[in-house]
Design an enzyme around this catalytic site. Structure first.
Site, PDB file in Angstrom:
ATOM      1  N   SER A  33      -7.391 -77.767   8.349  1.00  0.00           N
ATOM      2  CA  SER A  33      -6.045 -77.203   8.521  1.00  0.00           C
ATOM      3  C   SER A  33      -5.842 -76.497   9.853  1.00  0.00           C
ATOM      4  CB  SER A  33      -5.738 -76.210   7.395  1.00  0.00           C
ATOM      5  OG  SER A  33      -6.678 -75.140   7.424  1.00  0.00           O
ATOM      6  N   ASP A 323      -1.082 -66.465   8.729  1.00  0.00           N
ATOM      7  CA  ASP A 323      -1.163 -66.429   7.266  1.00  0.00           C
ATOM      8  C   ASP A 323      -2.582 -65.973   6.889  1.00  0.00           C
ATOM      9  OD1 ASP A 323      -2.887 -68.602   7.458  1.00  0.00           O
ATOM     10  OD2 ASP A 323      -1.482 -70.076   6.670  1.00  0.00           O
ATOM     11  N   HIS A 326      -5.063 -68.560   8.977  1.00  0.00           N
ATOM     12  CA  HIS A 326      -4.834 -69.253  10.256  1.00  0.00           C
ATOM     13  C   HIS A 326      -4.273 -68.328  11.334  1.00  0.00           C
ATOM     14  CE1 HIS A 326      -4.553 -72.253   6.985  1.00  0.00           C
ATOM     15  NE2 HIS A 326      -5.378 -72.900   7.790  1.00  0.00           N
TER      16      HIS A 326
END
Length: 362
Positions: A33, A323, A326
């Protein structure tokens, strides 16, 4: 005077050619991600970033499947090499001339191991990403011929980011996970590195010759882990230990691969040090905090996902983390700057500017 003028013209033409060469460089991205540009949007998975407030600072101000408030690391590398952002491999727009820019195969939730991220259901595991890379090459061969396709891949820049999820979403996912019962942490790291080596060897077999391999960041310092393990903001010791075991062994493995292939095909990017700079001294980089996520809920905004119901900070540039897991776009910019110009504290055996400069000379 005349010869000086001519030599300037020649130099100008050479510079223009070098610029064009750099511009024409394809870029390929593999991993999780931290580098996914939206592949998971096309999959039935819970690991996705396709709703507000993701993308709030992206040029379109819409979610794109990037786990960021705006641009992510691959976008910023593309920006620096003067290239369009790579499209997700699953995007229907990835056809024709767009194929020549490269492709992003990354998928949120995956790891080095196949059992990492099983809770997310459909994600593109690393060997599937490599299979897609092979399929991509067949498609490009049909477009420009096999020789050109091979040159495009050999000269391309490649980024691979793996490993964090093998700890966070596997070994430490549950108190007594299957992997933690099977392996002590040091043995698990040795196993991960041996499996990662096979992935990188396969990438080399598929034609990759300029590969940036990022280690894991400071896993125990992300807001999600602070929320679970921290009483007064200190990083989670066990996850930090995992990162401190994994990263040096990754560098050793990369050095060994380069000896095996007789060239510096693989370059280690020390994401741990790059992140620790602003994690340990956020104010020096213009952040107000590196502990609290901009978007989230619970302690440190570290619980659950970033959704429309989450707390959302008004100024993302003041937060090192977007978040619970990240970095923000601004933090990503700091990381990419170090990939380009960092000393060997960050980049081993050389930084990206050096790689690109060497390329224009050959």
């Amino acid at each position: 005077m005349h010869t000086i003028f001519v030599s300037w013209v020649v130099l100008g033409l050479l510079a223009a050619c070098a610029g064009r060469q750099a511009e024409a460089r394809a870029f390929f991205v593999f991993g999780d991600s931290l580098v996914d540009n939206g592949n998971n949007d096309y999959l039935a998975t819970t690991a996705r970033a396709d709703s507000y407030p993701y993308g709030i600072d992206y040029p379109t101000h819409r979610p794109t499947g990037r786990f960021s408030n705006g641009l992510n690391i691959p976008d910023l590398i593309s920006e620096q090499i003067g290239s369009e952002p790579t499209l997700p491999y699953l995007s229907p727009q990835l056809t024709g001339q767009n194929l020549l820019v490269g492709a992003n195969f990354a998928s949120a939730g995956i790891g080095i191991l196949n059992d990492t991220g099983i809770q997310f259901l459909n994600i593109i595991r690393i060997y599937k990403q490599l299979e897609y890379f092979q399929q991509y090459q067949t498609r490009v061969s049909a477009l420009v011929g096999p020789e050109q396709a091979q040159r495009l891949v050999n000269e391309a820049l490649i980024l691979i980011t793996l490993g964090g999820n093998d700890f966070v979403n596997n070994y430490y996912l549950l108190p007594f996970s299957a992997r933690s019962r099977q392996f002590s942490l040091p043995d698990y790291v040795v196993y991960l590195i041996s499996e990662y080596r096979k992935v990188l060897e396969r990438l080399y077999e598929l034609g990759a010759r300029k590969v940036l391999v990022t280690g894991t960041g400071p896993l125990g310092c992300v807001p999600a882990e602070l929320a679970l393990h921290s009483r007064n903001g200190e990083c989670a010791v066990e996850l930090q230990r995992a990162a401190s075991l994994f990263n040096p062994q990754l560098v050793d493995m990369i050095n060994s691969l380069n000896s095996q292939f007789g060239s510096d095909a693989f370059v280690a990017a020390n994401a741990y040090e790059m992140n620790m700079d602003f994690v340990s001294d956020p104010q020096a980089y213009g952040f107000v905090t590196s502990k609290i996520a901009c978007c989230g809920q619970g302690p440190y905004n570290g619980i659950g996902l970033c959704t429309i119901a989450s707390n959302l900070c008004p100024n993302r540039d003041l937060y090192a983390f977007w978040d619970p897991f990240h970095p923000s776009e601004k933090a990503n910019r700091i990381i990419v700057q170090k990939i380009f110009t960092g000393s060997n504290k960050y980049m081993n055996p050389m930084n990206l500017s050096t790689i690109l400069a060497l390329d224009t000379k050959t």
